[in-house]
Motif scaffolding. Structure first.
Motif, PDB file in Angstrom:
ATOM      1  N   GLU A  99      -3.316  11.162 -11.175  1.00 27.94           N
ATOM      2  CA  GLU A  99      -4.824  10.711 -10.340  1.00 27.94           C
ATOM      3  C   GLU A  99      -4.395   9.826  -9.182  1.00 27.94           C
ATOM      4  O   GLU A  99      -3.312   9.221  -9.096  1.00 27.94           O
ATOM      5  CB  GLU A  99      -5.370   9.570 -11.493  1.00 27.94           C
ATOM      6  CG  GLU A  99      -5.996  10.204 -12.609  1.00 27.94           C
ATOM      7  CD  GLU A  99      -7.128  11.310 -12.456  1.00 27.94           C
ATOM      8  OE1 GLU A  99      -7.713  10.834 -11.351  1.00 27.94           O
ATOM      9  OE2 GLU A  99      -7.226  12.465 -12.983  1.00 27.94           O
ATOM     10  N   PRO A 100      -5.354   9.907  -8.416  1.00 26.18           N
ATOM     11  CA  PRO A 100      -4.946   8.929  -7.005  1.00 26.18           C
ATOM     12  C   PRO A 100      -4.603   7.523  -7.182  1.00 26.18           C
ATOM     13  O   PRO A 100      -5.174   7.149  -8.227  1.00 26.18           O
ATOM     14  CB  PRO A 100      -6.267   9.383  -6.097  1.00 26.18           C
ATOM     15  CG  PRO A 100      -6.924  10.139  -6.819  1.00 26.18           C
ATOM     16  CD  PRO A 100      -6.544  10.356  -8.121  1.00 26.18           C
ATOM     17  N   LYS A 101      -3.871   6.913  -6.586  1.00 21.77           N
ATOM     18  CA  LYS A 101      -3.551   5.582  -6.781  1.00 21.77           C
ATOM     19  C   LYS A 101      -4.493   4.754  -5.931  1.00 21.77           C
ATOM     20  O   LYS A 101      -5.169   5.094  -5.090  1.00 21.77           O
ATOM     21  CB  LYS A 101      -2.244   5.094  -6.004  1.00 21.77           C
ATOM     22  CG  LYS A 101      -0.983   5.737  -6.747  1.00 21.77           C
ATOM     23  CD  LYS A 101       0.275   5.524  -5.912  1.00 21.77           C
ATOM     24  CE  LYS A 101       1.265   6.178  -6.500  1.00 21.77           C
ATOM     25  NZ  LYS A 101       2.686   6.402  -5.797  1.00 21.77           N
ATOM     26  N   LYS A 102      -4.962   3.742  -6.924  1.00 16.94           N
ATOM     27  CA  LYS A 102      -5.966   2.844  -6.481  1.00 16.94           C
ATOM     28  C   LYS A 102      -5.597   1.856  -5.108  1.00 16.94           C
ATOM     29  O   LYS A 102      -4.381   1.315  -5.309  1.00 16.94           O
ATOM     30  CB  LYS A 102      -6.468   1.979  -7.511  1.00 16.94           C
ATOM     31  CG  LYS A 102      -6.945   2.520  -8.769  1.00 16.94           C
ATOM     32  CD  LYS A 102      -8.430   3.483  -8.591  1.00 16.94           C
ATOM     33  CE  LYS A 102      -8.869   3.980  -9.780  1.00 16.94           C
ATOM     34  NZ  LYS A 102      -9.697   5.117  -9.624  1.00 16.94           N
ATOM     35  N   ARG A 103      -6.612   2.088  -4.144  1.00 21.07           N
ATOM     36  CA  ARG A 103      -5.940   1.009  -3.311  1.00 21.07           C
ATOM     37  C   ARG A 103      -6.706  -0.486  -3.391  1.00 21.07           C
ATOM     38  O   ARG A 103      -7.427  -0.680  -4.149  1.00 21.07           O
ATOM     39  CB  ARG A 103      -6.912   1.474  -1.785  1.00 21.07           C
ATOM     40  CG  ARG A 103      -6.530   2.946  -1.186  1.00 21.07           C
ATOM     41  CD  ARG A 103      -6.984   3.155   0.119  1.00 21.07           C
ATOM     42  NE  ARG A 103      -6.394   4.283   0.279  1.00 21.07           N
ATOM     43  CZ  ARG A 103      -6.499   4.583   1.696  1.00 21.07           C
ATOM     44  NH1 ARG A 103      -7.296   3.987   2.654  1.00 21.07           N
ATOM     45  NH2 ARG A 103      -5.987   5.771   2.085  1.00 21.07           N
ATOM     46  N   LYS A 104      -5.734  -1.557  -3.166  1.00 21.09           N
ATOM     47  CA  LYS A 104      -5.939  -2.760  -3.164  1.00 21.09           C
ATOM     48  C   LYS A 104      -6.830  -3.197  -2.223  1.00 21.09           C
ATOM     49  O   LYS A 104      -6.818  -2.855  -1.102  1.00 21.09           O
ATOM     50  CB  LYS A 104      -4.609  -3.576  -3.249  1.00 21.09           C
ATOM     51  CG  LYS A 104      -3.680  -3.311  -4.426  1.00 21.09           C
ATOM     52  CD  LYS A 104      -2.392  -4.066  -4.293  1.00 21.09           C
ATOM     53  CE  LYS A 104      -1.425  -3.486  -5.441  1.00 21.09           C
ATOM     54  NZ  LYS A 104      -0.327  -4.170  -5.515  1.00 21.09           N
TER      55      LYS A 104
END
Length: 104
Positions: A99-104
């Motif tokens: 899954e794509p990494k969540k941006r902070k």
């Protein structure tokens, strides 16, 4: 050496049978996404995909290549002229991709 926009356009045309193919330019190369997940890229005018079970099964003879210094090996998809083959390849890889990494 960086990749040409012409080669990127060719690969994108070959993948046009799939919905939601996007790309991002990065340092002269192109990262490719399918429905938001990174599946591969264009590096030095080579179409490379992540090593997954389905990609390895579909391309048992594929060479493992390093896209750039310090990167993990990827598989060289050399049947890029076969539109159906590469569309099936990417579609079959989808569920195995992180899954794509969540941006902070």
């Amino acid at each position: 050496m960086s990749s040409s926009k012409e080669y990127l356009d060719f690969v994108l045309e070959q993948l046009s049978g799939l919905d939601e193919i996007t790309y991002r330019a990065m340092m002269g190369e192109y990262i490719l996404y399918y429905q938001g997940k990174i599946f591969g890229g264009i590096y030095d005018d080579r179409f490379l995909v992540k090593i997954t079970k389905s990609a390895t099964e579909q391309m048992p003879e594929a060479k493992k290549e390093i896209p750039y210094d310090g990167a993990k090996e990827m598989l060289l998809a050399d049947e890029v002229d076969n539109k159906q083959f590469i569309c099936d390849l990417v579609k079959n890889m989808y569920n195995e991709l992180p899954e794509p990494k969540k941006r902070k």
